[in-house]
Structure formats: structure tokens, C-alpha cells
Design a protein around this motif. Structure first.
Motif, PDB file in Angstrom:
ATOM      1  N   ILE A  32       0.830  -1.205   0.000  1.00 31.80           N
ATOM      2  CA  ILE A  32       0.000   0.000   0.000  1.00 31.80           C
ATOM      3  C   ILE A  32       0.865   1.257   0.000  1.00 31.80           C
ATOM      4  N   LEU A  33       2.011   1.190   0.691  1.00 25.86           N
ATOM      5  CA  LEU A  33       2.913   2.343   0.720  1.00 25.86           C
ATOM      6  C   LEU A  33       3.494   2.592  -0.675  1.00 25.86           C
ATOM      7  N   ASP A  34       3.855   1.511  -1.363  1.00 30.02           N
ATOM      8  CA  ASP A  34       4.373   1.650  -2.733  1.00 30.02           C
ATOM      9  C   ASP A  34       3.386   2.417  -3.617  1.00 30.02           C
ATOM     10  N   GLN A  35       2.087   2.243  -3.337  1.00 29.04           N
ATOM     11  CA  GLN A  35       1.059   2.882  -4.158  1.00 29.04           C
ATOM     12  C   GLN A  35       0.804   4.333  -3.745  1.00 29.04           C
ATOM     13  N   GLY A  36       1.540   4.822  -2.743  1.00 22.57           N
ATOM     14  CA  GLY A  36       1.436   6.227  -2.381  1.00 22.57           C
ATOM     15  C   GLY A  36       0.440   6.522  -1.271  1.00 22.57           C
ATOM     16  N   TYR A  37       0.015   5.503  -0.553  1.00 27.42           N
ATOM     17  CA  TYR A  37      -0.858   5.736   0.606  1.00 27.42           C
ATOM     18  C   TYR A  37      -0.021   5.595   1.862  1.00 27.42           C
ATOM     19  N   LEU A  38      -0.272   6.459   2.839  1.00 32.97           N
ATOM     20  CA  LEU A  38       0.526   6.433   4.059  1.00 32.97           C
ATOM     21  C   LEU A  38       0.152   5.211   4.894  1.00 32.97           C
ATOM     22  N   CYS A  39       0.923   4.142   4.725  1.00 32.92           N
ATOM     23  CA  CYS A  39       0.723   2.918   5.508  1.00 32.92           C
ATOM     24  C   CYS A  39       1.892   2.837   6.477  1.00 32.92           C
ATOM     25  N   LEU A  40       1.611   2.788   7.775  1.00 26.83           N
ATOM     26  CA  LEU A  40       2.675   2.926   8.776  1.00 26.83           C
ATOM     27  C   LEU A  40       3.215   1.590   9.263  1.00 26.83           C
ATOM     28  N   GLY A  41       2.947   0.525   8.509  1.00 29.94           N
ATOM     29  CA  GLY A  41       3.398  -0.806   8.936  1.00 29.94           C
ATOM     30  C   GLY A  41       4.882  -0.883   9.218  1.00 29.94           C
ATOM     31  N   PHE A  42       5.685  -0.111   8.477  1.00 32.49           N
ATOM     32  CA  PHE A  42       7.144  -0.214   8.626  1.00 32.49           C
ATOM     33  C   PHE A  42       7.643   0.238   9.987  1.00 32.49           C
ATOM     34  N   ALA A  43       6.868   1.092  10.671  1.00 31.45           N
ATOM     35  CA  ALA A  43       7.333   1.629  11.955  1.00 31.45           C
ATOM     36  C   ALA A  43       6.468   1.144  13.107  1.00 31.45           C
ATOM     37  N   THR A  44       5.632   0.147  12.841  1.00 33.54           N
ATOM     38  CA  THR A  44       4.667  -0.278  13.851  1.00 33.54           C
ATOM     39  C   THR A  44       4.927  -1.723  14.252  1.00 33.54           C
ATOM     40  N   ILE A  45       4.779  -2.003  15.520  1.00 33.56           N
ATOM     41  CA  ILE A  45       5.107  -3.324  16.050  1.00 33.56           C
ATOM     42  C   ILE A  45       4.218  -4.404  15.426  1.00 33.56           C
ATOM     43  N   GLY A  46       4.810  -5.525  15.096  1.00 37.39           N
ATOM     44  CA  GLY A  46       4.082  -6.611  14.446  1.00 37.39           C
ATOM     45  C   GLY A  46       3.433  -7.537  15.448  1.00 37.39           C
ATOM     46  N   LEU A  47       2.308  -7.109  15.988  1.00 40.74           N
ATOM     47  CA  LEU A  47       1.568  -7.949  16.937  1.00 40.74           C
ATOM     48  C   LEU A  47       0.211  -8.342  16.365  1.00 40.74           C
ATOM     49  N   CYS A  48      -0.295  -7.513  15.458  1.00 45.04           N
ATOM     50  CA  CYS A  48      -1.689  -7.643  15.040  1.00 45.04           C
ATOM     51  C   CYS A  48      -1.847  -8.648  13.900  1.00 45.04           C
ATOM     52  N   GLY A  49      -0.738  -9.085  13.305  1.00 44.37           N
ATOM     53  CA  GLY A  49      -0.860  -9.980  12.161  1.00 44.37           C
ATOM     54  C   GLY A  49      -1.237  -9.235  10.893  1.00 44.37           C
ATOM     55  N   ALA A  50      -0.895  -7.953  10.829  1.00 41.97           N
ATOM     56  CA  ALA A  50      -1.170  -7.109   9.649  1.00 41.97           C
ATOM     57  C   ALA A  50      -2.636  -7.181   9.232  1.00 41.97           C
ATOM     58  N   GLN A  51      -3.517  -7.017  10.217  1.00 43.82           N
ATOM     59  CA  GLN A  51      -4.965  -7.112   9.936  1.00 43.82           C
ATOM     60  C   GLN A  51      -5.426  -6.124   8.871  1.00 43.82           C
ATOM     61  N   CYS A  52      -4.994  -4.858   9.002  1.00 48.95           N
ATOM     62  CA  CYS A  52      -5.505  -3.829   8.090  1.00 48.95           C
ATOM     63  C   CYS A  52      -4.919  -3.948   6.682  1.00 48.95           C
ATOM     64  N   PRO A  53      -3.586  -3.989   6.518  1.00 48.40           N
ATOM     65  CA  PRO A  53      -3.047  -4.074   5.156  1.00 48.40           C
ATOM     66  C   PRO A  53      -3.563  -5.303   4.398  1.00 48.40           C
ATOM     67  N   THR A  54      -3.806  -6.382   5.114  1.00 48.98           N
ATOM     68  CA  THR A  54      -4.284  -7.601   4.461  1.00 48.98           C
ATOM     69  C   THR A  54      -5.609  -7.347   3.738  1.00 48.98           C
ATOM     70  N   VAL A  55      -6.423  -6.450   4.288  1.00 50.59           N
ATOM     71  CA  VAL A  55      -7.703  -6.155   3.647  1.00 50.59           C
ATOM     72  C   VAL A  55      -7.668  -4.778   2.967  1.00 50.59           C
ATOM     73  N   ASN A  56      -6.479  -4.411   2.444  1.00 52.48           N
ATOM     74  CA  ASN A  56      -6.335  -3.192   1.639  1.00 52.48           C
ATOM     75  C   ASN A  56      -6.617  -1.899   2.383  1.00 52.48           C
ATOM     76  N   THR A  57      -6.303  -1.864   3.670  1.00 51.13           N
ATOM     77  CA  THR A  57      -6.482  -0.637   4.426  1.00 51.13           C
ATOM     78  C   THR A  57      -5.128  -0.243   4.998  1.00 51.13           C
ATOM     79  N   PRO A  58      -4.690   0.999   4.787  1.00 51.98           N
ATOM     80  CA  PRO A  58      -3.372   1.385   5.287  1.00 51.98           C
ATOM     81  C   PRO A  58      -3.291   1.268   6.801  1.00 51.98           C
ATOM     82  N   CYS A  59      -2.120   0.858   7.287  1.00 51.08           N
ATOM     83  CA  CYS A  59      -1.880   0.744   8.731  1.00 51.08           C
ATOM     84  C   CYS A  59      -1.841   2.146   9.323  1.00 51.08           C
TER      85      CYS A  59
END
Lengths: 303, 155
Positions: free
Chosen positions: A211-238
Motif C-alpha cells: 500500500i505504501l508503494d502505491q502512495g498511501y501512508l501505511c505505517l506498517g514499517f514503523a509499527t510493532i508486528g503484533l496484530c498480524g497485519a490485519q488492516c493491510p491484508t484487507v487493503n487498508t493502510p496501517c
């Protein structure tokens, strides 16, 4: 022997309780191990019941929410005194939560905005009766009392809470992972070279691609991986609601650092792409940021 | 340390400060341009105010915005970042990355109620001792106008 457990809600949305109850039938595996001594969201115990318990008599105390009122401070201090292991449960408790964003203003301005100038207010007055009073600004709970276990999340997923409780019940350590949401995200990544940032409502997010590559502010890169990437998996920026990984002391600084590296834009364009950087970069953890701490210290000095 | 000495030490320094405010500036200089430029300014005996504490880094691209926030949090009155001119970076684009971070950080400071003029980004090559000198002089004047960082600790 069943372990005695207490769950307390300070200023928060009580979503962490909701998430715990979402365990549904799996609750049956945990409940026999637990003796609930205080949990206002579910069980009818009163504050004096908690106050009358002897010190260190609760095995596990979970505190949700942050201290916006003096009553919250009182509850937090009691929970610390009564609990052997105190868990800061949820992003509000660990970082100060969404309400920490209010630290951008002084308490006086906040009260006026909410009780005097709000568009729907017909009888403007600042309530004073039967209230314990507000705290000047939000300070994350771990800076107020000693906290033994941190479990961030807004809310922590049902499994996060279950994992933490299981570890504590079996006397195992519960440590936060060093990985980020990106490590858990299934989207396909490419070399990052962002020419333009878009808001979520602009255009369409292509499924399967970062999602970040596409120009949307997705904060997954700086956020702790506890949630299992729930939001990005369903096309919603973190939105970064779980806060930064343990090694990162300031979420927003890390985000800026990364954005500077991946954005191929004019500085002015980049600046205009984020009209509200504090809201975008510190969704749930502004109260634990350097910026908020600087202002908090100044406030202390003015008095 | 007894309570009595703890009390007297800061108040003394406060008196000193009242007379004249001397800003404390943390200057991050990149190894390849500005640090050499600062060195040139020194060897050519160019005069500049002694307020800047220079920290040498390999490239301005190495500066995490955290360093800047931490410096301000610890009481620095200003933070100066000095790097190679755009296009001249030893590592091709480190300074451009810093430029992007800098504008975002500046906006963040402004929104948080901290004067964004406390941080400044300048370009000075290894041959520009005079540019570096001017930059430091201008920075000191700017900070003197803004006044001391409220978080500043005793001298």
C-alpha cells in the motif's frame, strides 16, 4: 490454584475488554484458571471492594486506558499497590492513547472547546460538581507507576491478550516482538520510490501490492508486528495504532525518517502531503513522544 | 550532594545567564563537506561565535529525526544541520533524504508548539569555510532572538 485477576478501565473506550470477550468459546479454556476479583465492565464489584483488598493480593492486574481524570490516577495507584504483576493493557495504557493527542493544547483550551464552544452545547458551563477533576495532560501509565508487562494495541487482538495471559499464568516471560507489521504483511513489495502521496479516499488501492508503494501512508514499517497485519491484508493502510516496536523510542521520528528515504518528491510537496503530521504519525502514542514530553515539562515549569 | 549545594548551584548559574544569554547549539556536520568546511574556517582563522558544538557524522542522511528531538529535549537551544550541496552528496542522495525529513520535522515542531526556527538546515561544501561561518553566526543570532530553550538545564 486459580490465579486472582483484576481488570480496570481508566479513560478509554473499553475496546480492550470487547476484544478479550471476543475469544468466545476459547474463554472457557482460560476462565477456570482465573478468579476475577474486580472487573467493572463485566462483574459487579465496586471500587471499595478493590480498595479493601490487601496489598499484593492480586496475581495479575490489567489496566486499560490512560489518566485523564484524578479518579483514574487513584485507580492506577490502587491497582499498582494491590497487584503483583501489573499489565499495561492496550495502547492507551502503554502510550497514552488517542486522547494523548489532546496534549497539543492546554487543559483550559480543551475544556472550553468541549463544554463551552462545542456546536451542540446549549447550556455552556464547565462541570465541577461530583467530579474528581482533570489531569493537566496525559502521561502514559508506565511513566506514572512501575508497570511489569506492556501489551500495546488498539485494541490488542483477542489472541494477543490470550497469549499474554497464558504466559503469565504459566510463569513464562512475555516479551514484545522486535518485528514490524511489514514483516507480517502478505502484500508484494517493490523498490520504493513514491512520487505522490494520496489520501485513502483518492483513487483505488490495488489488492496484493504494498500500500505504501502505491502512495498511501501505511505505517506498517514503523509499527510493532503484533496484530498480524490485519488492516493491510484487507487493503487498508496501517494507522500505527499498536505503536512502535520496543527498540523505537519515538514513533513519529521513525516514520519521518523512513518517509524521507522513500519519497522522491520536492520538499514542499512532501510537507503539503501531510496537513496534520501529529495526527497522522502519532495516532495513539503522542503522549509518549518527545514533542509531548517537551511541552509537558514546560507546563510544569510555568506553574 | 547535600540539599544545600543542590540548591545553590543552579541559582548561581541562573544569575550568570541573566546577564547574557549564550545559546547552546548542536551542529551536525557531514564528514565530507561541512565538517571539512568548518575545519577550513578554523585553519583560515575566520571568526565565528563559539556557541556551536559540532558533531561529525558521515552523512546528513544518517541523522535520524530522533537525534534532533533528543537534542532539543535535553535542552539544546538550537540544532544546526550542515551538509553537502544538493547533488554533491558523497553517497549520492543522503542530503536530499535529510531535506525531506527536515521539512516534515519542522512542521511537526510547529504543530507541537515549539518554534521551528530552532532547527536549521544549511549547505556548505568543503571549500566554503565562509558559508559555514556565516551559517553559524546567523543561527546564533536567530536563537538569541527566540530565547533559551525552556528545557535548558543549568550550565
Amino acid at each position: 490454584m486459580a490465579k486472582r485477576i483484576a481488570l480496570t478501565q481508566l479513560s478509554s473506550c473499553w475496546g480492550c475488554d470487547q476484544s478479550l470477550i471476543d475469544l468466545h468459546l476459547r474463554l472457557l479454556d482460560v476462565l477456570p484458571e482465573l478468579e476475577i476479583v474486580y472487573w467493572p465492565a463485566v462483574v459487579d464489584y465496586k471500587l471499595h471492594d478493590l480498595e479493601n483488598l490487601p496489598d499484593n493480593s492480586i496475581h495479575i492486574g490489567l489496566v486499560e486506558g490512560s489518566c485523564r481524570t484524578k479518579e483514574d490516577m487513584h485507580l492506577l495507584e490502587i491497582m499498582r499497590a494491590k497487584s503483583k504483576i501489573l499489565v499495561a493493557w492496550g495502547s492507551c495504557s502503554v502510550f497514552g492513547g488517542v486522547q494523548g493527542l489532546a496534549n497539543q493544547w492546554d487543559l483550559k483550551e480543551l475544556l472550553e472547546r468541549k463544554y463551552m464552544k462545542a456546536e451542540t452545547v446549549t447550556d455552556p458551563r464547565i462541570p465541577k460538581e461530583n467530579l474528581s477533576g482533570f489531569t493537566e495532560h496525559i502521561v502514559p501509565n508506565p511513566e506514572l507507576v512501575e508497570v511489569d508487562v506492556l501489551l500495546p494495541g488498539c485494541p490488542p487482538t483477542s489472541d494477543n491478550t490470550l497469549d499474554a495471559l497464558t504466559a503469565l499464568l504459566t510463569n513464562k516471560p512475555f516479551d514484545l516482538p522486535a518485528k514490524t507489521v511489514c514483516d507480517q504483511c502478505p502484500m508484494e513489495r517493490e523498490e520504493k520510490n513514491i512520487k505522490q502521496f494520496k489520501r485513502t479516499h483518492e483513487g483505488k488501492i490495488e489488492p496484493g501490492k504494498c500500500i505504501l508503494d502505491q502512495g498511501y501512508l501505511c505505517l506498517g514499517f514503523a509499527t510493532i508486528g503484533l496484530c498480524g497485519a490485519q488492516c493491510p491484508t484487507v487493503n487498508t493502510p496501517c494507522k500505527g495504532c499498536f505503536g512502535p516496536p520496543p527498540a523505537v523510542t519515538d514513533h513519529g521520528a521513525k516514520i519521518i525518517s523512513a518517509l524521507g528515504a522513500v519519497a522522491d518528491m520536492d520538499p514542499e510537496e512532501l510537507q503539503n502531503a501531510f496537513p496534520d503530521p501529529i495526527g497522522s504519525f502519532y495516532f495513539t502514542d503522542y503522549a509518549s513522544s518527545y514533542l509531548s514530553k517537551m511541552r509537558g515539562k514546560n507546563r510544569g515549569k510555568k506553574k | 550532594m547535600t540539599a544545600a549545594t543542590q540548591k545553590t548551584v543552579p541559582s548561581k548559574s541562573k544569575k550568570k545567564r541573566k546577564g547574557k544569554f549564550e545559546p547552546r547549539i548542536v551542529a551536525f556536520c557531514c564528514n565530507w563537506c561541512s565538517y571539512a568546511g568548518a575545519d577550513l574556517a578554523g585553519t583560515s582563522r575566520m571568526q565565528m561565535p563559539p556557541n556551536a558544538r559540532i558533531i561529525r557524522i558521515n552523512c546528513t542522511g544518517r541523522i535520524d529525526p530522533l537525534f534532533i528531538l533528543d537534542a532539543l529535549y535535553q535542552g539544546a537551544d538550537g540544532v544546526l544541520i550542515s551538509g553537502c550541496h544538493p547533488g554533491d552528496c558523497h553517497y549520492t542522495s543522503g542530503n536530499l533524504k535529510m531535506r525531506g525529513r527536515f521539512v516534515l520535522l519542522k512542521k511537526l515542531l510547529e504543530d507541537a508548539g515549539i518554534d521551528p526556527e530552532r532547527i536549521h538546515l544549511q549547505w556548505a561544501s568543503a571549500a566554503e569555510g565562509d558559508v559555514f561561518t556565516k551559517g553559524v553566526t546567523a543561527m546564533v543570532e536567530r536563537i538569541k532572538k527566540i530565547g533559551p530553550n525552556p528545557l535548558r538545564k543549568g550550565d
